[in-house]
Design a protein around this motif. Sequence first.
Motif, PDB file in Angstrom:
ATOM      1  N   ALA A 257      16.238 -30.116  25.224  1.00  0.00           N
ATOM      2  CA  ALA A 257      17.288 -30.244  26.672  1.00  0.00           C
ATOM      3  C   ALA A 257      18.466 -30.653  27.054  1.00  0.00           C
ATOM      4  N   THR A 258      17.823 -32.419  26.123  1.00  0.00           N
ATOM      5  CA  THR A 258      19.230 -32.951  26.861  1.00  0.00           C
ATOM      6  C   THR A 258      20.387 -32.800  25.763  1.00  0.00           C
ATOM      7  N   LEU A 259      19.911 -32.399  24.472  1.00  0.00           N
ATOM      8  CA  LEU A 259      20.882 -32.063  23.920  1.00  0.00           C
ATOM      9  C   LEU A 259      21.486 -30.753  23.617  1.00  0.00           C
ATOM     10  N   GLN A 260      20.971 -29.956  24.480  1.00  0.00           N
ATOM     11  CA  GLN A 260      20.700 -28.096  24.441  1.00  0.00           C
ATOM     12  C   GLN A 260      22.542 -28.045  26.055  1.00  0.00           C
ATOM     13  N   ILE A 261      21.814 -29.345  26.015  1.00  0.00           N
ATOM     14  CA  ILE A 261      22.718 -29.298  28.071  1.00  0.00           C
ATOM     15  C   ILE A 261      24.090 -29.051  27.607  1.00  0.00           C
ATOM     16  N   GLY A 262      24.771 -29.872  26.605  1.00  0.00           N
ATOM     17  CA  GLY A 262      26.166 -30.312  25.454  1.00  0.00           C
ATOM     18  C   GLY A 262      25.661 -28.975  24.950  1.00  0.00           C
ATOM     19  N   VAL A 263      25.002 -28.360  24.345  1.00  0.00           N
ATOM     20  CA  VAL A 263      25.604 -27.167  23.282  1.00  0.00           C
ATOM     21  C   VAL A 263      25.725 -25.976  24.940  1.00  0.00           C
ATOM     22  N   THR A 264      25.320 -26.176  25.892  1.00  0.00           N
ATOM     23  CA  THR A 264      25.894 -24.905  26.486  1.00  0.00           C
ATOM     24  C   THR A 264      27.553 -25.265  27.506  1.00  0.00           C
ATOM     25  N   ILE A 265      27.381 -26.715  28.013  1.00  0.00           N
ATOM     26  CA  ILE A 265      28.445 -26.812  28.280  1.00  0.00           C
ATOM     27  C   ILE A 265      29.451 -25.773  27.207  1.00  0.00           C
ATOM     28  N   LEU A 266      28.781 -26.269  26.091  1.00  0.00           N
ATOM     29  CA  LEU A 266      30.638 -26.248  25.186  1.00  0.00           C
ATOM     30  C   LEU A 266      30.490 -24.592  24.854  1.00  0.00           C
ATOM     31  N   ILE A 267      29.098 -23.959  25.096  1.00  0.00           N
ATOM     32  CA  ILE A 267      29.644 -22.490  24.712  1.00  0.00           C
ATOM     33  C   ILE A 267      30.229 -21.708  25.921  1.00  0.00           C
ATOM     34  N   GLY A 307      39.753 -30.787  26.312  1.00  0.00           N
ATOM     35  CA  GLY A 307      39.846 -30.612  25.455  1.00  0.00           C
ATOM     36  C   GLY A 307      38.791 -32.108  25.718  1.00  0.00           C
ATOM     37  N   LEU A 308      39.428 -33.154  26.289  1.00  0.00           N
ATOM     38  CA  LEU A 308      39.088 -34.828  26.114  1.00  0.00           C
ATOM     39  C   LEU A 308      37.906 -34.167  26.999  1.00  0.00           C
ATOM     40  N   ALA A 309      38.021 -34.009  27.728  1.00  0.00           N
ATOM     41  CA  ALA A 309      36.675 -33.831  29.123  1.00  0.00           C
ATOM     42  C   ALA A 309      35.680 -33.137  28.785  1.00  0.00           C
ATOM     43  N   ILE A 310      35.283 -32.359  27.878  1.00  0.00           N
ATOM     44  CA  ILE A 310      34.849 -31.242  27.142  1.00  0.00           C
ATOM     45  C   ILE A 310      34.057 -32.145  26.000  1.00  0.00           C
ATOM     46  N   LEU A 311      34.769 -33.091  25.471  1.00  0.00           N
ATOM     47  CA  LEU A 311      34.553 -33.544  24.295  1.00  0.00           C
ATOM     48  C   LEU A 311      33.411 -34.726  24.855  1.00  0.00           C
ATOM     49  N   VAL A 312      34.300 -35.725  25.609  1.00  0.00           N
ATOM     50  CA  VAL A 312      33.508 -36.864  26.472  1.00  0.00           C
ATOM     51  C   VAL A 312      32.324 -36.258  26.689  1.00  0.00           C
ATOM     52  N   THR A 313      31.940 -35.170  26.839  1.00  0.00           N
ATOM     53  CA  THR A 313      30.500 -34.751  28.183  1.00  0.00           C
ATOM     54  C   THR A 313      29.355 -35.062  27.667  1.00  0.00           C
ATOM     55  N   ILE A 314      30.290 -33.811  26.460  1.00  0.00           N
ATOM     56  CA  ILE A 314      29.199 -33.438  25.438  1.00  0.00           C
ATOM     57  C   ILE A 314      28.722 -34.460  24.755  1.00  0.00           C
ATOM     58  N   MET A 315      29.424 -35.668  24.055  1.00  0.00           N
ATOM     59  CA  MET A 315      29.277 -36.365  23.561  1.00  0.00           C
ATOM     60  C   MET A 315      28.148 -37.445  24.340  1.00  0.00           C
ATOM     61  N   GLY A 316      28.085 -37.151  25.485  1.00  0.00           N
ATOM     62  CA  GLY A 316      27.270 -38.486  26.602  1.00  0.00           C
ATOM     63  C   GLY A 316      26.496 -37.012  26.289  1.00  0.00           C
ATOM     64  N   PHE A 317      26.366 -36.184  26.397  1.00  0.00           N
ATOM     65  CA  PHE A 317      24.466 -35.595  26.596  1.00  0.00           C
ATOM     66  C   PHE A 317      23.668 -35.591  25.071  1.00  0.00           C
ATOM     67  N   ASN A 318      25.128 -35.727  23.913  1.00  0.00           N
ATOM     68  CA  ASN A 318      24.064 -35.970  23.255  1.00  0.00           C
ATOM     69  C   ASN A 318      23.355 -37.576  22.335  1.00  0.00           C
ATOM     70  N   LEU A 319      23.998 -38.486  22.783  1.00  0.00           N
ATOM     71  CA  LEU A 319      24.204 -39.763  22.847  1.00  0.00           C
ATOM     72  C   LEU A 319      22.113 -39.524  23.406  1.00  0.00           C
ATOM     73  N   LEU A 320      22.350 -39.801  24.809  1.00  0.00           N
ATOM     74  CA  LEU A 320      21.532 -39.561  25.491  1.00  0.00           C
ATOM     75  C   LEU A 320      20.317 -38.945  24.637  1.00  0.00           C
ATOM     76  N   GLY A 321      20.848 -37.627  24.496  1.00  0.00           N
ATOM     77  CA  GLY A 321      19.602 -37.173  23.698  1.00  0.00           C
ATOM     78  C   GLY A 321      18.310 -37.848  22.263  1.00  0.00           C
ATOM     79  N   ASP A 322      19.849 -38.104  22.073  1.00  0.00           N
ATOM     80  CA  ASP A 322      19.336 -38.855  20.764  1.00  0.00           C
ATOM     81  C   ASP A 322      18.319 -39.942  21.353  1.00  0.00           C
ATOM     82  N   GLY A 323      19.217 -40.857  21.960  1.00  0.00           N
ATOM     83  CA  GLY A 323      18.094 -42.048  22.412  1.00  0.00           C
ATOM     84  C   GLY A 323      17.173 -42.045  22.441  1.00  0.00           C
ATOM     85  N   LEU A 324      16.920 -40.695  23.441  1.00  0.00           N
ATOM     86  CA  LEU A 324      15.621 -39.864  24.227  1.00  0.00           C
ATOM     87  C   LEU A 324      14.355 -39.748  22.888  1.00  0.00           C
ATOM     88  N   GLN A 325      15.199 -39.085  21.905  1.00  0.00           N
ATOM     89  CA  GLN A 325      14.410 -38.566  20.768  1.00  0.00           C
ATOM     90  C   GLN A 325      14.040 -40.161  20.159  1.00  0.00           C
TER      91      GLN A 325
END
Lengths: 334, 366
Positions: A257-267, A307-325
């Motif tokens: 879900a955490t990783l998916q939030i990033g993907v959702t924002i991108l889509i 573009g930068l805002a999207i990049l940073v936000t998604i990176m944030g969710f991905n890093l958090l997701g990896d950490g949670l994993q």
Amino acid sequence: MAHADPDTQADVEQEPVDDEFEAKVGLSYTLAKVKQDTTARLGMYIVGAVIFLAAFVTIDSNISTLTFGRIDNFVFAENVLGNHPERHPPAAEAETTLPPFFADGGVLSHPLGTDIYGRDYFTRLIYGSQVSVTVGIVATGIGLIGGTIVGAVSGYYGGWIDDVFMRTVEILYSIPALVLVIVFTVFVSGGRPDIQYAVIGVGIAFIPVFARLIRSRVLSVREMDYIEAARASGVRDRNIILRHVIPNSFAPVLVLATLQIGVTILIVAGLSFLGYGAQPPTADWGQMLSSARGFMLPSPWLSIWPGLAILVTIMGFNLLGDGLQDALDPRIKD
Amino acid sequence: MTDEPILTVENLKTQFFTEQGVVRAVDGISFDVYPGEIVGLVGESGAGKSVATSSVMRLVDNPGEIVGGEITYKNKTLVGFERAGDELVPRDEMLTNEEMRTQVRGNEIAIIFQDPMESLNPVYTIGHQLKEFILLNRELDKKAAREEAITMLREVGIPEPEERFDDYPHEFSGGMRQRVLIAMALACQPELIIADEPTTALDVTVEGQILELVKELQEEYGTSFLWVTHDMGVVAEICDRVNVMYLGEIVEQATVDELFYETQHPYTNALLNSIPRPDQTIEELVPIKGVMPEAINPPSGCRFHTRCPDAREVCTEIEPTYSEITTYDGWPHNASCLKHEDVGYDVSEPIENEARKGTEGTEVVQ
């Protein structure tokens, strides 16, 4: 306790926690483990900052809407930043597109410059976080809840229920998400697409991902003795699924879900860019990119900031997701 | 034998319909449990003990199905069939699944599982699970349920139950968890507790404590037990009467003393010879040679003839009937062995089988 035995005190200090017997489950433990991981911590800070901004902006717009009515009086935007994120300024006030403050001709009062209508870009960018976070959480939430119900019921009962549910989900899965969402948005909105339709569409498109993951977990959890014990003590099926099966299958789903939030924002940003998501004048990062694409050469900053805002936000969710994993994986020791 | 039995199982048949064929896991067993009694159900792994207990609770999962027999609990028909044309169909008075859930499971018949490590949900505290269980099966409010849960924890010997109430299962040792499970089973004041090898996963010292605890509680509450085990030592320790199962059938049934000292069936005898006994001194224990055949295709005649040290020609042909051999103190002693029947066992030739060839367990004879 003023005259506490010094020996006892020393003992207490020496053994604050006995790690062997400390709880290895629970939210606080997981968060503590995430905090030890530098990249995950970075992710947590980014996500925290974005959510804070979004919450702040939401409160601000609600207060001002209640006080002054729609659009015209955003306290934060009007008084602090001096420019409303959605309102086109009157022609007299309108300035030509300003570059960011550090470039030639930039002014500090518009730190990231203004867009072609003269609206402050920094304000719009901050207000965009509201849309992104809402979209990410709501769409992922729809996918998560829908997927969890479908996957858990399917995995727990098996047999024909499993077949019907999973085949339906697989049909959904076989359609490219973007196409599915665009078609859904256009049909449901009656040809006037807007952000809420896009969010629901993306949520539905993500049901299969969650359903398949949770089903695979449920298949192993349902064989546990405590499920059998619950059945033997007369717990109804609904409660077995909700209270015993799902909580024990949830850890990997949380990560996804955490990783998916990033993907959702991108889509959704992509959908807004294509014109099927947020509509002008809403301040949304994807929509801002879309408006900026005609001015990429004269004003490249208009594309770079969102573009930068999207990049940073998604990176944030991905890093958090990896950490949670990592934190939830018992095989990785600290 | 003054009272009526609280649980009667007659000719119960449970089968599993697999792709390889029909597995007759439980093939016509009959036993009963009287109030306040501990009845043992003994046998090797795969004899069908656990399937028999799940059948009593009607918790047999696909592809398994109860295909015949009668199970009566007090005046309720848990399983009952009648003939309709060529088929057996459930009788009307048989409880529906919903009635089983609300009326029987948990509040009338409770079950204690084998592995205390796996039988508690790891995401909830001990107290929470115990309280939920009480709320579900007894009409108490939340506060009273909590009190009752703490009382039960104290009853089964958990020290400082108020503090341990909020601990998670992983913070308990195996023996402690088994105590919690016993507390759970007793908390709803059931008339019958099915204990499915509850001490198998514990070491012998803890096993001893748990058996003591069960005995004490049994005297205090008067609950009946159906005690499933493969350990003859536990049987001797705790049971009043014993049923010995082999390959889906009960081959011998007697009071515990009768079974140990007046053994009537070669399988029971073999089981007893394979464990050390304080009343006998021998050089080496005698194992039961060979492995139990598949329940898909059971041997003809007596099912034990492939491994029976006393098997003769006639055992491969004639199926022994399960009948009363003697009575002791008003209790029947039943066994199914051709030795006790007039079918020419004495004049029949002994046969070569796994018991004589010397196949031991999984050891392969070249």
